[in-house]
Scaffold this active site. Structure first.
Site, PDB file in Angstrom:
ATOM      1  N   LYS A 181       0.872  -1.186   0.000  1.00 49.91           N
ATOM      2  CA  LYS A 181       0.000   0.000   0.000  1.00 49.91           C
ATOM      3  C   LYS A 181       0.899   1.223   0.000  1.00 49.91           C
ATOM      4  O   LYS A 181       1.496   1.582   1.011  1.00 49.91           O
ATOM      5  CB  LYS A 181      -0.911   0.047   1.234  1.00 49.91           C
ATOM      6  CG  LYS A 181      -1.971   1.137   1.067  1.00 49.91           C
ATOM      7  CD  LYS A 181      -2.450   1.743   2.369  1.00 49.91           C
ATOM      8  CE  LYS A 181      -1.719   2.961   2.825  1.00 49.91           C
ATOM      9  NZ  LYS A 181      -1.734   4.138   1.951  1.00 49.91           N
ATOM     10  N   GLY A 234       6.948   5.459   8.120  1.00 55.82           N
ATOM     11  CA  GLY A 234       6.092   6.640   8.138  1.00 55.82           C
ATOM     12  C   GLY A 234       6.258   7.382   9.447  1.00 55.82           C
ATOM     13  O   GLY A 234       7.301   7.306  10.103  1.00 55.82           O
ATOM     14  N   SER A 235       5.207   8.064   9.854  1.00 52.67           N
ATOM     15  CA  SER A 235       5.295   8.930  11.035  1.00 52.67           C
ATOM     16  C   SER A 235       5.210   8.113  12.328  1.00 52.67           C
ATOM     17  O   SER A 235       4.707   6.987  12.336  1.00 52.67           O
ATOM     18  CB  SER A 235       4.154   9.939  11.005  1.00 52.67           C
ATOM     19  OG  SER A 235       2.925   9.245  11.115  1.00 52.67           O
ATOM     20  N   ASN A 236       5.652   8.726  13.420  1.00 50.90           N
ATOM     21  CA  ASN A 236       5.589   8.045  14.718  1.00 50.90           C
ATOM     22  C   ASN A 236       4.163   7.783  15.156  1.00 50.90           C
ATOM     23  O   ASN A 236       3.864   6.728  15.724  1.00 50.90           O
ATOM     24  CB  ASN A 236       6.323   8.868  15.774  1.00 50.90           C
ATOM     25  CG  ASN A 236       7.805   8.656  15.663  1.00 50.90           C
ATOM     26  OD1 ASN A 236       8.389   8.972  14.631  1.00 50.90           O
ATOM     27  ND2 ASN A 236       8.421   8.091  16.674  1.00 50.90           N
ATOM     28  N   GLY A 239       2.918   4.822  13.138  1.00 53.08           N
ATOM     29  CA  GLY A 239       3.729   3.624  13.386  1.00 53.08           C
ATOM     30  C   GLY A 239       3.505   3.043  14.773  1.00 53.08           C
ATOM     31  O   GLY A 239       3.397   1.826  14.940  1.00 53.08           O
ATOM     32  N   GLU A 256       9.813   1.963  10.744  1.00 51.43           N
ATOM     33  CA  GLU A 256      10.871   2.984  10.645  1.00 51.43           C
ATOM     34  C   GLU A 256      10.172   4.327  10.611  1.00 51.43           C
ATOM     35  O   GLU A 256       9.358   4.585   9.729  1.00 51.43           O
ATOM     36  CB  GLU A 256      11.720   2.765   9.396  1.00 51.43           C
ATOM     37  CG  GLU A 256      12.779   1.689   9.575  1.00 51.43           C
ATOM     38  CD  GLU A 256      13.748   1.952  10.714  1.00 51.43           C
ATOM     39  OE1 GLU A 256      13.989   3.132  11.060  1.00 51.43           O
ATOM     40  OE2 GLU A 256      14.260   0.967  11.277  1.00 51.43           O
ATOM     41  N   CYS A 290      13.627  11.455   6.064  1.00 49.91           N
ATOM     42  CA  CYS A 290      13.724  11.047   7.473  1.00 49.91           C
ATOM     43  C   CYS A 290      15.111  11.346   8.003  1.00 49.91           C
ATOM     44  O   CYS A 290      15.289  11.606   9.188  1.00 49.91           O
ATOM     45  CB  CYS A 290      13.393   9.574   7.616  1.00 49.91           C
ATOM     46  SG  CYS A 290      14.354   8.530   6.514  1.00 49.91           S
ATOM     47  N   GLU A 391       9.938  16.713  14.853  1.00 46.17           N
ATOM     48  CA  GLU A 391      10.244  16.590  13.426  1.00 46.17           C
ATOM     49  C   GLU A 391       9.348  17.537  12.636  1.00 46.17           C
ATOM     50  O   GLU A 391       8.123  17.458  12.734  1.00 46.17           O
ATOM     51  CB  GLU A 391      10.008  15.156  12.959  1.00 46.17           C
ATOM     52  CG  GLU A 391      10.403  14.940  11.507  1.00 46.17           C
ATOM     53  CD  GLU A 391      10.109  13.530  11.006  1.00 46.17           C
ATOM     54  OE1 GLU A 391       8.995  13.029  11.247  1.00 46.17           O
ATOM     55  OE2 GLU A 391      10.985  12.938  10.364  1.00 46.17           O
TER      56      GLU A 391
END
Ligand code: NAP
Length: 499
Positions: A181, A234-236, A239, A256, A290, A391
């Protein structure tokens, strides 16, 4: 070579070796963030049913693919490498249009993705287990690496070709079948990847791609009982939630996530080299990496020189549509990211950091067609500030001044993230001390924070990374499960006797 046609305007999901319209019947336009009049294509806004169909196709294909010798699986990837190389320009142009990075950066990303396929094509000859001596006579003990089954790959928008490549290639060579995806904002190059894998002769159902949102397709993949592992980048926020859901199902997961990557500049450094590296690391890909350099920690005796050079360098960058020659930095990927960048610039100022250059949306002429922002530099940043901690994912440098290496290390480590760091110095002892103490998965010396190579593990410490490293042999290990074998060739019943 098998031919597969796609309409240039409307794209479909790739399921079971065919282009399949989404069950929802819905499509979303994908526009070039540098020129909103430029419609890259219309892509499926798929739903759970499409994800389920792809999982079923992958499940049906698993036995055949897992039973194919790994070197033969690798040969199909090697064939894909050949085809990718013949389509570099097409891929780079599509990537530039869908994500906004410059054509040169897009080409670099495509090359990186191809290198990953090339590396993992060779892994088909390895995928090593180990043989070790047994305690027992006439007993062979060894391990096998076997595939997991159907795996779901969920990828972000900022590397729409390289990240699908660095997940798909190891998953496939290890004998898994895949449902990818891609990010809903950037499905175009991943679609081209599906086409190349098809043309390379990958059997139907081994690789499937479903375009659509995380809330519909992503959720359906993560929660499906036939999905045996999830590899996410992707983002925290996404994730961490996804990790919890996978843990509840007891399946393997790797996430990650974000970074807040520092460059330390010591007073003995080659300052030209350091500033060139920082400008590349911070403003390359519009800071949307990243591994982007977002913090510069500089020793006071040279801080003014570094600040002046970075401000000067930022002002010289030519911002515009990456398809045009001479452009150094493209746009933010979409309106939401542009707003995030501008909001953090306000936050930085309100926290007391000093805005030295940039900070504004670029307007007028062709800038009005996209999401352009000025390269931005802040000084007077303190480790507690939000622009030091969070970030931003945009072209913003936060400069912190320190007196000693110890202070620099403390500032570098004073964030929740742990992806990449860098130090510029000519002092080998200082460099080695930094390497040992830096709380990150990847350290650079006299080199920007960005970059990764197919044959080296990639990933972060702390809240950046959960699970195995990606790329390299480690990347393939995630997609295999170990089996330990005890092979007794005495032909006699015996009691295990371990001293
Ligand atoms: P994101 O919003 O977390 O999205 C990543 C992927 O997850 C997208 O495909 C997204 O779909 C999907 N998703 C969203 N909600 C989901 C759900 N509930 N279930 C399953 N999937 C879901 O991240 P992003 O904005 O695309 O990417 C930027 C982030 O990626 C940054 O934080 C960056 O640092 C990080 N990143 C990390 C690395 C690394 O290796 N450490 C590399 C590159 C990027 P939609 O597109 O539909 O939202």
């Amino acid at each position: 070579m098998r031919k597969l046609q796609q309409s240039p305007e409307r794209f479909e999901n790739y399921i079971g070796g065919q282009w399949v319209p989404p069950a929802t019947g819905e499509y979303a336009p994908n526009r070039n963030p540098a020129d909103l009049d430029d419609v890259v294509g219309h892509y499926p806004a798929s739903g759970a049913k499409d994800a389920q169909a792809a999982i079923q196709a992958a499940k049906d294909a698993f036995g055949g693919w897992a039973g194919t010798p790994a070197p033969s699986r690798g040969r199909i990837l090697a064939k894909a490498v050949e085809i990718f190389r013949s389509r570099i320009d097409e891929l780079a142009r599509a990537l530039c249009r869908e994500e906004g990075k410059t054509l040169a950066e897009s080409r670099g990303e495509v090359m990186k993705g191809i290198n990953l396929f090339e590396f993992y094509a060779g892994e088909g000859f390895r995928l090593r287990g180990k043989t070790v001596p047994s305690e027992m006579p006439k007993t062979l003990t060894f391990t096998l690496r076997q595939p997991l089954g159907v795996v779901a790959l969920i990828t972000p928008w900022n590397f729409p070709f390289a990240i699908p490549a660095w997940k798909s290639a190891p998953a496939l060579v290890a004998g898994n079948t895949v449902v990818l995806k891609p990010a809903s904002g950037t499905p175009a190059t991943a679609m081209l990847m599906a086409k190349v894998l098809h043309d390379a002769g990958l059997p139907k159902g081994v690789f499937n791609l479903v375009a659509g949102s995380g809330g519909s397709v992503g959720n359906a993949l993560v929660d499906h009982p036939d999905v045996k592992a999830v590899s996410f980048t992707g983002s925290n926020a996404t994730g961490m939630a996804l990790n919890e859901r996978c843990a509840r199902r007891g399946i393997r997961v790797t996430c990650e996530m974000g970074g807040k990557n520092p460059v330390v500049v010591l007073q003995d450094a080659d300052l030209d080299l350091a500033c060139t590296g920082i400008l590349q690391g911070a403003f390359g890909s519009t800071g949307q990496r990243c591994t982007a350099t977002s913090r510069v920690i500089v020793q006071r005796p040279v801080s003014q020189q570094v600040i002046d050079a970075l401000v000067d360098g930022a002002r010289r960058l030519k911002v515009g549509n990456g398809l045009n020659a001479g452009i150094d930095m493209g746009p933010a990927v979409d309106e939401a990211q542009l707003k995030t960048d501008l909001r953090y610039i306000e936050v930085g100022q309100s926290e007391g950091a000093k805005l030295l250059t940039g900070g504004r949306q670029l307007k007028g002429g062709d800038y009005d067609k996209g999401y352009f922002i000025e390269p931005t530099v802040f000084t007077g940043v303190e480790p507690g500030m939000r622009i030091h901690q969070e970030e931003i994912f945009g072209p913003v440098i936060a400069i912190i001044e320190v007196d000693t290496l110890d202070e620099a290390v403390d500032a570098a480590n004073a964030v929740e993230f742990g992806l990449a760091s860098s130090i510029y110095t000519r002092d080998a002892n200082a460099a080695m001390s930094f390497i040992e103490r830096s709380e990150v998965g990847m350290v650079h010396v006299n080199n920007p924070t960005v970059g990764g190579e197919a044959q080296l593990p990639f990933g972060g410490w702390k809240s950046t990374g959960i699970g195995e490293r990606e790329m390299s042999e480690e990347g393939a290990e995630f997609f295999t499960q170990l089996k330990t074998v005890f092979f007794d060739y005495t032909g006699q019943a015996r009691q295990s006797k371990i001293y």
